[in-house]
Every structure is written in C-alpha cells, then in structure tokens.
Design an enzyme around this catalytic site. Structure first.
Site, PDB file in Angstrom:
ATOM      1  N   GLN A 227     -15.031 109.509  -7.951  1.00 29.62           N
ATOM      2  CA  GLN A 227     -13.857 108.759  -7.506  1.00 29.62           C
ATOM      3  C   GLN A 227     -12.598 109.624  -7.595  1.00 29.62           C
ATOM      4  O   GLN A 227     -11.524 109.190  -7.183  1.00 29.62           O
ATOM      5  CB  GLN A 227     -13.667 107.502  -8.376  1.00 29.62           C
ATOM      6  CG  GLN A 227     -14.795 106.499  -8.248  1.00 29.62           C
ATOM      7  CD  GLN A 227     -14.604 105.255  -9.116  1.00 29.62           C
ATOM      8  OE1 GLN A 227     -15.543 104.830  -9.767  1.00 29.62           O
ATOM      9  NE2 GLN A 227     -13.422 104.664  -9.125  1.00 29.62           N
ATOM     10  N   ARG A 374     -13.386  97.852 -12.225  1.00 33.76           N
ATOM     11  CA  ARG A 374     -12.578  97.090 -11.265  1.00 33.76           C
ATOM     12  C   ARG A 374     -11.341  96.540 -11.965  1.00 33.76           C
ATOM     13  O   ARG A 374     -11.064  95.339 -11.933  1.00 33.76           O
ATOM     14  CB  ARG A 374     -13.409  95.980 -10.648  1.00 33.76           C
ATOM     15  CG  ARG A 374     -13.032  95.783  -9.198  1.00 33.76           C
ATOM     16  CD  ARG A 374     -14.001  95.005  -8.394  1.00 33.76           C
ATOM     17  NE  ARG A 374     -13.361  94.834  -7.083  1.00 33.76           N
ATOM     18  CZ  ARG A 374     -13.971  94.449  -6.007  1.00 33.76           C
ATOM     19  NH1 ARG A 374     -15.246  94.174  -6.026  1.00 33.76           N
ATOM     20  NH2 ARG A 374     -13.322  94.311  -4.871  1.00 33.76           N
ATOM     21  N   CYS A 375     -10.590  97.438 -12.587  1.00 33.19           N
ATOM     22  CA  CYS A 375      -9.526  97.035 -13.498  1.00 33.19           C
ATOM     23  C   CYS A 375      -8.607  98.220 -13.712  1.00 33.19           C
ATOM     24  O   CYS A 375      -9.032  99.359 -13.634  1.00 33.19           O
ATOM     25  CB  CYS A 375     -10.177  96.637 -14.819  1.00 33.19           C
ATOM     26  SG  CYS A 375      -9.099  96.668 -16.241  1.00 33.19           S
ATOM     27  N   GLU A 744      -8.561  95.005  -7.405  1.00 26.91           N
ATOM     28  CA  GLU A 744      -9.058  94.558  -8.702  1.00 26.91           C
ATOM     29  C   GLU A 744      -8.525  93.210  -9.164  1.00 26.91           C
ATOM     30  O   GLU A 744      -9.021  92.641 -10.134  1.00 26.91           O
ATOM     31  CB  GLU A 744      -8.711  95.639  -9.738  1.00 26.91           C
ATOM     32  CG  GLU A 744      -9.407  96.954  -9.396  1.00 26.91           C
ATOM     33  CD  GLU A 744      -8.790  98.173 -10.034  1.00 26.91           C
ATOM     34  OE1 GLU A 744      -7.602  98.106 -10.410  1.00 26.91           O
ATOM     35  OE2 GLU A 744      -9.476  99.193 -10.164  1.00 26.91           O
TER      36      GLU A 744
END
Lengths: 792, 169
Positions: A227, A374-375, A744
């Site tokens: 990522q 996802r945060c 997110e």
C-alpha cells in the site's frame, strides 16, 4: 433540508467532480486481465515456502534442514542464523521496535517465521517445508495483556537490552488535572469497560513478494503487495543496505489492503535475501492461514472509559485508559509520535471541555501487527468507546440518545474547533447529519413501534445510534511521519501534445478506484475528458515519492496534490493561451477546457494549448506542459456522520437481525458519488462483521482460533444487511476541492451503532446491561438477558 | 498423467502431476490467471469456474478429474470482444472494487443465470454466498446480477441507485 445533488460544473463527457462515471480500471478486472502479484511469472523464477512455529512460545534448541534439502527441486533452505550472518535476522517495525525476520533464539507466537525453503516448484517448496525439523523447548504462553503485566510473568522480549517486563509502551494525552477536577464536580459519572477484539483485515488477496535481483547489475526489482511502495523502497534501502537507486518496488494490482499491506513482513525480506543469494527471481505468496495467523492484526484494545456529566445532561469531561495487546513485537503502523495512534479523537463529535487518556501496551505471545484496519490509526477504537459511552450516559440520564447527542454536539458555529486533546476539527455540521439520519431511518416511527412492545413472535426491538467523527488524511508533515518519512503526498501531471494526459501518483489504489477518481480531478481542473487521462501508480521508478494509501489519505493528500499540479498547468496554459490569442493574460476567462478573451467569442481549448506547448511555445517560455506538486496538508480532514441501526433481538436464543441500517455520511465534496457510496457500503459491511461475527481468539496455549475462513467468519452476501445511504455535504475549508476521505468512515462509525441497538433492545425490556463485547454473539446476548456471565 | 480437455472452447492436452489442483493447472500451466486463489479451504470462491456448465470451485478438484471436461473461465466469457451481460453488469453497476473476487463472482452469477432467468434478490444472495467479497458489501454485486438478468431476458435493466441519490445541504 433535502435537495438533489448540486449540478456538476463539467458535462458528463468531461466527467469532473460529481459525476458517477464508470470506473476506468474495471475493463481489465471483469475480463480476468488484472495483474496481481501471483499472476506475475519471471523466467527462472523460484518459489518460497515458510516454515512456521506450531507453538506460541518456545526456545529453539536446534533446526535440522537436511531432510528438506535432500528433496529433488529444493534449491536452498534459509534459517535465521544464515540471515544473521548478513545482519538480517531482525528488522525494525514501523513503531520503532524490532521484529525477528526468521527466529534465531525463541519463537514468540504461533505461526512465527522460522525458516524458508526455496524450490523450483511451489508444491515441492511446501513439501520440503514440512521436513524442516525444529526442536522446541516450550515456554509458558501469554495470551492476554492482563497476564502479560502480572507479577512474575515470563519475559517475552528477553533479547531486548534493558527490557525487564512485558510493557511495550506507555503513553498519555490530555489534561489530567482539569479532567480530575471536572469529574470531582460531576453530578453523575458513567463508566464502561469494553474490549475491542482482535480482528484481521483479511483482504481477499493475501500478501506476497516476487524479488528479482540481477546478479550482474545489482538492480533489485521487487514486486510487492504494498500500500506504500515508496516508503517500502526507502525502508528496504535502510534495512537491507541496498542502494536506493537500485531498488524498484512495483506494487501491481492489489486485491484489497485495508491496512494489511502497510507493514513490511518477514516473507518480503527473506524472498529478497533469497534472490540476492541465489541470483534468481524468488516468489513468495502467503496462504490464507498464513495471512490470518502471522500478518498485521488490528484492534485488540481493552478500554475503560468514563464520562463526567451534569444532571441536565451536559458532558463535562471524558477519561479513558487503554490496555493494548500488541503481540510479540510492537508493530503498530502509525505515525511515530503517536503511541496509541490518533486515539486523541476520543471526545468524538462532542463539545467536551476536558479529556485525559492513558495507554499501556503489553507484549503477548500473539502475532504482531496493530495495523489500522480500514481506519486512521486507532480512530476506530476511540470512536467506538465514545459512542458506546454516550449511549450509556443517555440511558442513565433517562434521555433519548439522539436528544442527548444533539445537546452535546459541537455546534456548526464552533468550527474550526479545538478539541480537549488539542486537535483542530476543520468543519462539520453534526446536527444536520443526525437530523437527516433520523429522518431517513424514520427514527421516531421506530421509537413508537418499540414502545408498543415486542413483536408478535416475542422479538425485542432495539435502536442504536452512532455519530462518529474521524480524523483522516495525514499529515501535515510536522506532526506525522511513517518511520521518519514525512506524510506529504505527490502528483506529477503531463499533458501530451494531442491534449491527452498522464498522471503519476505517490499513493496506491487497492480497489478504491484511483484510476477514475484522480482522472476526474484533472478533468475538473483542466477540462480534459477523464477517460483521456491515464493514471499510473505503484512503480517507484515511474511515480513521484509519496507515503501511500491508508488512513483515508489518498483524496485528502494525493487528491489535493493532483488538483494543485493541475492548477500549475492551468497557470502555464493561460500564458500559452494569451500568446495564441494575442491577448493579455488578465483578459482571459477560464471555463473547464477553454480560455476565452473576455467579451469576445475568441477562444482556445486546452487541447490547442497542449499542442502549442510542444509546437509553438511563447518566446521565453519552456516547452512542454507538465507539473509536479508535493502537497503537505495544513491540517487533517474530519469526516463525520450519523448511523442508525434498528435490530430485532430474540431473547430466547440471543440471536439478532438488522431490520434497518441507515447511514448518513458527510465526507465533504464527493468526487464520484457512485464510488463514494461503494466505499461506504463496503465499510458498513465490515462494521457489521465486527459487531456480529468477526474476531480472532486464542486458546490458553496460544493456538490461534481463527486461522482460516471457516473459523474467522467474514460476512457473505446472505448475512450482510441492506443499507440506506444518505449524505450531507460540508466541504473541508482547507482542501483544494473541499473533499475529505471516505474509505474508512463506515468501518469506524458503524460498530457502535449495532452494539447500542442490541443493548437498547434489552434495556427497554428491563434488562440492565452496560456492555456486551463484540462480536455480539448469541450466547453473550442470552447471558445478558438471563443475568448469566457468558464465557468469551 | 495425460489429460485432454476443452478450455474456453480450445482443445488442450497436457501431462500433469496427479495432485495438481485444477486452479493451479489453469493458472500456471495454461496461463489463465483470471481465476484467483483467496483461501485454501474452498470457502472464498475466488477460483470459481464452469465445468461442463456447472459452477465449481477449481481448488476443490484435481486437474486429472477434469479429463474430458469442458471448462469456461472468466477469460472465455466475452465473445469476440463483446462482453458477457454479467461482465457488463458488474461494470455498469459498480459491482467490483479491487477486482480480486470478481472473476469467481462473475462465474457464479453466470451459473445462476443459466438456471434461473429471473432470480429474486434473495435467490441471488444465496447463489453467491459461496463467494466472498471484502470490498463492496455485495449490494452492487446483487444489482449487477439483476442488470445482467434483465439484459439476458432482453429487457431494460433497472436504473442505478446513484442517480437517485439525494444530498442535503
């Protein structure tokens, strides 16, 4: 007030902001022509399999690789001792700790990497891995932070100089004295102890690497499920001592990331070392169970929170203490200044004058990680705690939870708002978002229905709210970094002579649709049709430096960089247009795609200008039409929203079902509403998963329960609820497009709403219950209904 | 062992190790990397293909068991550059994000629509419950399959959700 979406400024064929255009990247994906890591084949490529520890804590007496080496097709077996000879047996984590690449002294969790087999065939590599014999002397396993910090606990990190206990870090923020004073003067204190359980992002594509080091030139091309390819290149240079100009990281199509693909894993390092050693490309791709047991877990926060309240329902102060389970190595992927990530957002959407937080991290015999699933760096845990506390407070005060929120929300006129932990919220209208959610969900209608009592078949109706605020889009660079690398991001935009363009970015999509969204930003700024703009990411030789995609930072930072690069090009285009039109620059008017001489019909298009930039540039002007921008955001962005969940709980067996889930999100200006809605729907599903089913546990010996998709439950199409989406739009005042991140929000905001809904169902039928830990499993609900403490 | 089979309409003969899984044969021997691998417990469905017209998770089957069979993978769906209605539906209704589950999901949908022309939403959700998606939350996948079903019946597909989206200010 509800109106239809504002009309986009560009026509559909240009496809700027506000157009739900089809995604450009989908053409290849729907035909099976995506190119993911495991699809890449290089000539002479070897395959690697990792030998992992079957036990959670043990000293390694010896490793016998001879049987594995005797197998036909096995090229090498690598152990930690071999790596140690090159100084590679240990590597730094993103939180400044160290992590074993291949264990030399002890194994510290089940699934830890002990050796690697390289073979000509992947089946042979796996066969041989089972023939590496490791003699373990087992030690007691520590599987929770309470055990870990207890007197006399076995020392997990005995190799670390000066480490005499199992404490990984300690941290605090806020105003302790002011908070204590506010609590002393409170009419009522509401407290909550809850565990946000260990979870795993589990993207459908697991992690992997294909390292290709040319023995003749030393050029290292490393294909990586990354990522953050640029940051990874620099870390490879620093850790492995490879010269950075000879490292090229290529992150191909990525099958989901969700934070799982931010860290550097031992497998990446070993594959690279193996390629260096053997002079051939080496591919390593995790199995699903390897992914779940050994790579970046998320959450695992044991939290205690308190609110100091006045009798008329005003929140006076917030206090929280956290005990985090870090696993065997402290590897949280977060800015180095922030030991507990951005837990600072713990006062949430509320105007709370005082707050104080303490956090302590403990080593345990579990896999390392602490990724932001996802945060945005532990925002989820903070949001969950405050939203649960607020509901509990409303219940104790006898107030409607919506009304209680309404009277404690930060008001629209208070922005920019400085929170008690020192964060400056950029913009918000929390009342509007909640009102919209109450309207869309028919909140008061459901309350009336609930007051009538259980359903005909005895089910209890519960309604839960969550009004989250996030903090996303790191940096600015003064405060935020990853392993010292400052968190700006970049865009390089080049307009070709025929008016088509190529945009190169430092961020990296894992499914978010960058090839479309970022082209739409250029389309908005320059009037070039979005489908004539190629977007390139993930190749460090061919894109400008950036920190990557996680923590909802692509649109806030990379999107801003794209807009600013486009505007630099527009400035130059104006000069060329003035030259072509023989007019003064100040007499030119811009509309998307064209400059016109004010008051005339004389104009030139961006395509005319692009051609002239290469064929007829003005005297004294450089040829070409391109720009680079490195964007350092002045602040984070603060998306928010209100979610309303209605559930039906069966008191007989503790099961519950979602009757209605309404999500109103405000992520500022929406670039592609279709993609935004897609992100929210996906995030809501993951929020539901955590509330309902998805967690990783360990038995007393430290065996991971949840090492495959049969034990680690992720929702299928059948159990996923249906969602109603709504929106309000409060632009970010400091972002060039007014956009905030959105990937997110729904995962951060929604879990509390589900849990609040189940608790609401029970409380309103006379069951006094302050907490049920996630996942809210039937036996836990049944235990709460019947006053029986449920085993985990 | 020697096997002969048809893959996407093409006759193929090969010599494979008996333990080779069909998914590995397709990906590694045949270079058909559109079929993905997402787990090793036959749970995720990323490797779904059609074997003699029936949906099969290709990690549950050995290549040698496919001897004599006719196999369709995602690469074999489009007809001379013309997308299959299911592929078109996924594109038109934003039925994918990262794209990794997509080929398996599409093949399951193709299998469903061969059996049922007008599946209900409930039937669609049941039909794809053996295919995990971690990105989309399935909603748009259901819409994509409804789109394809309508197209295959020769009808106008239902309109997308997002044009009706309301934004309050």
């Amino acid at each position: 007030m509800t109106v239809t979406a504002p009309r986009p400024a560009t026509p559909p064929e240009i496809g700027g902001l506000g157009h739900s255009v089809r995604r450009k990247e989908d053409d290849r994906f729907i035909q099976g022509a995506g190119r993911y890591l495991d699809d890449i084949v290089l000539p002479g490529m070897l395959h690697m399999a990792i030998v992992r520890s079957p036990v959670a804590h043990a000293r390694i007496r010896s490793i016998d690789t001879s049987a594995a080496e005797a197998i036909d097709g096995v090229v090498a077996v690598i152990t930690g001792d071999a790596l140690a000879a090159h100084g590679l047996a240990w590597m730094p984590t993103l939180s400044g700790d160290t992590q074993a690449v291949l264990a030399t002294d002890k194994v510290r969790y089940q699934g830890q990497e002990v050796a690697a087999v390289i073979a000509t065939d992947p089946y042979v590599a796996r066969d041989a891995a089972t023939l590496v014999f490791v003699d373990y002397e087992e030690l007691p396993a520590i599987t929770n932070p309470q055990q870990s910090l207890a007197e006399g606990a076995v020392l997990i990190r005995d190799e670390k100089e000066g480490q005499t206990d199992n404490v990984a870090y300690e941290w605090e923020t806020g105003d302790r004295e002011g908070t204590d004073r506010a609590f002393a003067s409170a009419d009522l204190v509401v407290s909550l102890e809850t565990h946000y359980p260990r979870s795993h992002p589990a993207p459908l594509e697991t992690c992997g690497a294909l390292a290709d080091i040319d023995p003749a030139t030393g050029q290292a091309t490393i294909y990586l499920t990354s990522q953050a390819p640029h940051a990874h290149r620099t870390l490879f240079a620093l850790v492995a001592g490879l010269p950075e100009e000879k490292i090229r990281i290529i992150a191909p199509d990525i099958g989901g990331g969700f934070g799982n693909k931010v860290p550097i894993y031992p497998g990446y390092v070993v594959a690279t070392a193996a390629s260096l050693l053997l002079g051939k490309p080496v591919k390593w791709v995790e199995s699903r169970s390897e992914n779940l047991i050994s790579t970046g877990f998320a959450r695992d926060y044991h939290m205690r929170g308190e609110l100091a309240l006045s009798s008329d329902g005003k929140i006076l102060a917030m206090r929280a203490s956290i005990l985090s389970d870090q696993g065997a190595f402290y590897a949280d992927a977060q800015p180095s200044k922030f030991r507990a990530g951005l837990f600072h957002i713990c006062t949430g959407s509320y105007d709370i004058p005082y707050a104080h937080v303490t956090a302590k991290g403990a080593y345990t015999n579990k896999a390392p990680g602490g990724v932001a699933y996802r945060c945005s760096f532990r925002v989820t845990e903070a949001s969950y705690l405050i939203e649960r506390l607020v509901d509990n407070a409303a219940w104790k005060l006898g107030m409607d939870p919506a009304e209680f929120r309404r009277q404690n929300f930060i008001r629209k006129d208070q922005f920019p708002y400085r929170s008690a932990t020192g964060f400056v919220y950029d913009s918000g209208d929390y009342h509007a978002a909640m009102d919209e959610a109450l309207r869309l969900s028919d909140y008061y209608g459901w309350r009336s229905r609930q007051a009538e009592g259980p359903t005909e078949d005895g089910k209890l109706i519960g309604i839960g709210l969550a009004s989250f605020t996030e903090v996303v889009g790191a940096g600015h660079s003064k405060e935020y970094d990853i392993a010292g690398l400052k968190m700006f991001d970049s865009a390089e935009l080049r307009i070709h002579p025929t008016g088509k363009a190529i945009l190169k970015l430092g961020v990296k999509s894992q499914g978010q649709g960058h090839e479309t969204t970022f082209a739409q930003i250029v389309a908005e700024e320059l009037g070039i049709p979005f489908d004539q703009i190629k977007v390139v990411e993930g190749d460090t030789d061919n894109t400008p430096y950036g920190l990557g995609t996680y923590a909802s930072r692509s649109t806030p930072v990379g999107g801003a960089a794209t807009a600013m690069a486009s505007r630099k090009i527009r400035d130059k285009a104006r000069k060329i247009a003035a030259h072509l039109l023989e007019a003064a620059e100040e007499d030119l008017e811009w509309e998307p795609g064209r400059f016109t001489v004010r008051g005339t019909d004389q104009s030139v298009t961006i395509q005319d200008i692009a051609f002239a930039a290469y064929t007829n540039p003005p005297d004294g002007e450089e040829a070409g039409l391109e720009a680079v921008h490195y964007y350092d955001p002045p602040n984070m962005t603060y998306p928010f929203g209100t979610y309303v969940v209605v559930v039906e709980v069966d008191p007989a067996d503790g099961t519950w079902k979602v009757l209605n889930m309404t999500a109103v999100d405000d992520c500022g200006v929406r670039i592609n509403p279709m993609i935004v809605a897609g992100q929210i729907t996906g995030g809501l599903t993951e929020g539901f998963a955590k509330a309902n089913m998805q967690w990783i546990t360990f038995d007393e010996q430290g065996n991971c329960i949840g090492s495959n998709f049969l034990d680690y439950l992720v929702p299928t199409a059948y159990e996923t609820p249906k969602f109603t989406l709504g929106a309000t739009v409060t632009p970010s005042p400091h972002h060039p497009l007014g956009a905030k991140g959105v990937g997110e929000s729904a995962t951060v905001g929604s879990p509390a709403a589900y849990v609040n809904a189940v608790l609401d169902a029970l409380r309103r039928r006379g069951h006094e219950v302050d907490n049920i830990d996630m996942p809210v499993l039937p036996h836990r609900v049944w235990g709460a209904v019947n006053g029986v403490e449920a085993k985990p | 062992m020697k096997i002969s089979l048809t893959i996407n309409g093409r006759e193929v003969s090969a010599d494979v190790e008996p333990r080779t899984l069909l998914v590995h044969f397709l990906r590694e021997d045949q270079g058909l990397t559109g079929t993905h691998i997402g787990c090793e417990t036959s749970y995720c469905g990323a490797c779904t293909v059609l074997v003699d017209g029936k949906t099969v998770k290709s990690c549950t089957m050995f290549a040698v068991q496919a001897d004599g069979a006719s196999i369709t993978t995602v690469e074999g769906l489009a007809d001379n550059g013309q997308l299959h209605p299911v592929q078109e539906g996924f594109w038109e209704r934003h039925g994918l994000q990262c794209g990794y589950c997509t080929p398996g999901m599409i093949m399951s949908a193709v299998g469903l629509l061969q059996e049922k022309q007008s599946p209900s939403e409930d039937e669609i959700r049941h039909a794809i419950e053996g295919n995990l998606c971690r990105c989309t939350g399935y909603h748009n996948i259901v819409r994509a399959i409804e789109y394809a079903a309508a197209k295959m019946r020769g009808e106008e597909p239902p309109p997308p959700d997002w044009e009706e989206e309301e934004v309050s200010v």
